[in-house]
Design a protein around this motif. Structure first.
Motif, short mmCIF file in Angstrom:
data_model
loop_
_atom_site.label_atom_id
_atom_site.label_comp_id
_atom_site.label_asym_id
_atom_site.label_seq_id
_atom_site.Cartn_x
_atom_site.Cartn_y
_atom_site.Cartn_z
N ALA A 138 6.20 5.69 18.48
CA ALA A 138 7.42 5.07 17.97
C ALA A 138 7.52 5.24 16.47
N GLY A 139 6.37 5.23 15.78
CA GLY A 139 6.39 5.46 14.34
C GLY A 139 6.92 6.84 14.00
N MET A 140 6.50 7.86 14.75
CA MET A 140 7.02 9.21 14.53
C MET A 140 8.51 9.30 14.86
N LEU A 141 8.91 8.62 15.95
CA LEU A 141 10.32 8.61 16.32
C LEU A 141 11.16 7.93 15.24
N ALA A 142 10.65 6.82 14.70
CA ALA A 142 11.37 6.11 13.65
C ALA A 142 11.50 6.96 12.39
N ALA A 143 10.44 7.70 12.06
CA ALA A 143 10.46 8.53 10.86
C ALA A 143 11.50 9.65 10.98
N ASN A 144 11.73 10.14 12.20
CA ASN A 144 12.64 11.26 12.40
C ASN A 144 14.05 10.86 12.82
N CYS A 145 14.17 9.73 13.54
CA CYS A 145 15.48 9.36 14.11
C CYS A 145 15.96 7.99 13.67
N GLY A 146 15.19 7.29 12.86
CA GLY A 146 15.59 5.96 12.43
C GLY A 146 14.91 4.88 13.25
N ILE A 147 14.80 3.69 12.65
CA ILE A 147 14.09 2.59 13.29
C ILE A 147 14.76 2.17 14.60
N SER A 148 16.08 2.16 14.63
CA SER A 148 16.79 1.69 15.83
C SER A 148 16.46 2.51 17.07
N ALA A 149 16.15 3.78 16.88
CA ALA A 149 15.92 4.68 18.02
C ALA A 149 14.74 4.24 18.87
N VAL A 150 13.77 3.53 18.29
CA VAL A 150 12.60 3.14 19.07
C VAL A 150 12.99 2.16 20.17
N TYR A 151 14.09 1.43 19.98
CA TYR A 151 14.50 0.45 21.00
C TYR A 151 15.27 1.11 22.14
N LEU A 152 15.90 2.22 21.88
CA LEU A 152 16.49 3.00 22.98
C LEU A 152 15.37 3.60 23.83
N ALA A 153 14.33 4.10 23.17
CA ALA A 153 13.17 4.62 23.90
C ALA A 153 12.49 3.49 24.67
N GLY A 154 12.43 2.29 24.08
CA GLY A 154 11.84 1.15 24.77
C GLY A 154 12.61 0.81 26.03
N LEU A 201 0.81 -1.22 0.00
CA LEU A 201 0.00 0.00 0.00
C LEU A 201 0.84 1.27 0.00
N GLY A 202 2.16 1.14 0.16
CA GLY A 202 3.05 2.30 0.06
C GLY A 202 2.99 3.25 1.23
N MET A 203 2.65 2.76 2.41
CA MET A 203 2.53 3.62 3.58
C MET A 203 3.85 3.69 4.36
N GLY A 204 4.08 4.83 5.04
CA GLY A 204 5.28 5.04 5.82
C GLY A 204 5.16 4.51 7.24
N PRO A 205 6.25 4.63 8.03
CA PRO A 205 6.23 4.10 9.40
C PRO A 205 5.14 4.70 10.27
N GLY A 206 4.80 5.98 10.05
CA GLY A 206 3.77 6.61 10.86
C GLY A 206 2.42 5.95 10.69
N VAL A 207 2.04 5.66 9.43
CA VAL A 207 0.77 4.99 9.17
C VAL A 207 0.80 3.56 9.69
N VAL A 208 1.95 2.88 9.52
CA VAL A 208 2.09 1.52 10.06
C VAL A 208 1.81 1.53 11.56
#
Length: 399
Positions: free
Chosen positions: A358-374, A46-53
Motif C-alpha cells: 500500500a505504501g508503494m501504491l500510495a507513492a505512485n497513485c496517491g493515498i486515497s488509492a489504497v482504500y480502493l485496493a482495500g 525523520l523525513g521518510m516517505g510513505p514506502g518507508v512508513v
C-alpha cells in the motif's frame, strides 16, 4: 493434558474472561498509542516517505508472523499464563529500544533501523499475548464458547486502539515520541500485574506440534481473515497520512470511529458466530467492511472518512470471530493456542504485506488509492465465506 474444570456458562463466561480481557486491553494500549504517532514521527521527524512508513509499520506484523509457531507451542507446552506474562515483559522492553532510537534522530536511517528492532521486539511480545490469551480463555470457558473468547478479546484489542489513538496524540503533543516510548515501557507491565492472580490452565500439549499440521487445518478460514484484514491494515498504516494530505486535521477520531463501531458490533452481535455459524456471519460483515473502504476512498470531507472507518470497523469486527470459529472447528483440541496462532498468522501475513504494498501504491497513485485496493481485497473474502458455507452444506447433505 486437559483441564477437568467444568466450563462456565451464561454470564459466568464474561466474569471468567474479565481479568484476561482487561489485561489484553491494557497491553494493546501499547500498540494503540503508536497508531497515529509512529507514521508522523517517521514522516515529519525523520523525513521518510510513505514506502518507508509502510515498511516500518509492516515490520511488526512480519515479525509477529514468524513468531506465531514458537508462541503457540510455548503456550501449549508451558502454559498460557506464562506465555502472557513473558509477552508483556517483552513488549515492555521494546519501549527501551524506542528510547534508544531517539539518540539517532540526526542520523535518520540509523534511527529507522533502531525503530525496526523495537517493532520486532514488540511483535514477539504481542504474539505471546495473543496466542496465550486465546488459548487461556478457551481453556477456562471451553471450546463451545470459542467465539465469545475471540469476541471479548477482540473488543479489548480494538477498544485499546480506539482509546489509544487520542491518548497517543496527547502524549506526543506534550512529550513527543519520548512520551510514547515511556508509555510503551510502562503499559505492558500493568497488564502483567493484572493476570498474576488469575487461575492458570494446565498445558494442553506435552510435545511440540509441527506448525504445518495445524496450518493445514485452518488455511481456508485463514485466507478469509487475511483478505478481510486489509481494510484494517490500510487504516492503521495510512489514515493519519490521508488526513494530513487532505488537511483534515487530527486523524485520531478516525481510529476512534473504527474502534467504537468495532466494539459496538461485538457487544451487540458477538454471540452470532457461535449461534449461527462463522461463515454466515462473515459473509454479511465483509460486505459492510468493503462499503466502508469505498467511502474512505471517495471521501471529500473528514466526516465521510469517519463514517467509512466506522463501517470498516463494524464489518471487520465480526469477520474475525466468524472466520475464527470456522478455524477452531477444524483444528485438533490439544493444540488450541497453536491453532489460534496459526489462524492469527494469516492476519500477520495480510498486514505485513499490505503495509509495504500500500505504501508503494500510495507513492505512485496517491493515498486515497489504497482504500480502493482495500475494498477489492475485502470483497474477495466474501468468496471465501461462500466457499466455507458451501462446504458446510455439502457436509450436512453427506451426513
Amino acid at each position: 493434558m486437559q483441564s477437568t474444570s467444568p466450563a462456565p456458562g451464561g454470564a459466568n463466561v464474561f466474569l471468567t474472561l474479565a481479568p484476561i480481557t482487561l489485561a489484553v486491553f491494557i497491553a494493546f494500549l501499547t500498540i494503540g498509542i503508536q497508531l497515529p504517532v509512529l507514521p508522523l514521527h517517521l514522516h515529519d521527524t525523520l523525513g521518510m516517505g510513505p514506502g518507508v512508513v509502510g515498511l516500518v509499520v509492516g515490520a511488526q506484523f512480519a515479525a509477529a508472523l514468524l513468531s506465531r509457531a514458537w508462541a503457540g507451542n510455548f503456550a501449549d507446552m508451558r502454559g498460557a499464563k506464562r506465555a502472557v506474562i513473558t509477552g508483556a515483559l517483552t513488549a515492555s522492553a521494546s519501549g527501551l529500544i524506542y528510547l534508544a532510537s531517539l539518540a539517532f534522530v540526526d542520523a535518520p536511517v540509523s534511527s529507522v533501523w533502531v525503530l525496526v528492532a523495537g517493532r520486532v521486539l514488540l511483535a514477539l511480545g504481542e504474539s505471546l499475548i495473543v496466542t496465550g490469551t486465546m488459548g487461556w480463555g478457551i481453556g477456562l470457558v471451553g471450546p463451545q464458547n470459542g467465539g465469545k473468547v475471540m469476541a471479548w478479546l477482540g473488543i479489548a484489542m480494538y477498544a485499546a486502539y480506539a482509546l489509544g489513538a487520542p491518548v497517543g496524540v496527547a502524549f506526543n503533543s506534550v512529550a513527543g515520541f519520548n512520551g510514547i516510548a515511556i508509555a510503551t515501557i510502562v503499559t505492558p507491565l500493568l497488564a502483567a500485574i493484572i493476570v498474576l492472580g488469575v487461575r492458570a490452565t494446565p498445558p494442553s500439549a506435552t510435545r511440540r506440534t509441527p506448525f504445518y499440521k495445524v496450518l493445514g487445518a485452518v488455511w481456508a478460514p485463514g485466507v478469509g481473515l487475511a483478505l478481510s484484514s486489509v481494510g484494517f491494515g490500510v487504516i492503521t498504516a495510512f489514515i493519519a497520512l490521508l488526513f494530513a494530505a487532505k488537511s483534515w486535521g487530527n486523524s485520531a477520531l478516525a481510529f476512534s470511529a473504527f474502534g467504537a463501531a468495532f466494539i459496538g458490533a461485538r457487544l451487540l452481535f458477538g454471540h452470532l458466530p457461535d449461534k449461527l455459524g462463522g461463515a454466515r456471519v462473515a459473509l454479511v460483515c465483509v460486505v459492510i467492511e468493503a462499503i466502508g473502504q469505498l467511502l474512505i476512498w471517495g471521501a471529500d470531507t473528514a466526516p465521510l472518512a469517519y463514517m467509512g472507518a466506522a463501517l470498516t470497523g463494524f464489518g471487520y469486527s465480526l469477520a474475525f470471530p466468524g472466520f475464527g470459529v470456522e478455524a477452531m472447528r477444524r483444528a485438533p483440541p490439544q493444540t488450541r493456542a497453536l491453532a489460534m496462532g496459526a489462524y492469527v498468522a494469516f492476519l500477520d501475513i495480510s498486514l505485513g504485506i499490505t503495509s509495504p504494498l500500500a505504501g508503494m501504491l500510495a507513492a505512485n497513485c496517491g493515498i486515497s488509492a489504497v482504500y480502493l485496493a482495500g475494498a477489492a481485497s475485502v470483497s474477495l473474502s466474501f468468496v471465501v465465506a461462500l466457499m466455507l458455507l458451501g462446504r458446510q452444506s455439502q457436509g450436512v447433505r453427506h451426513a
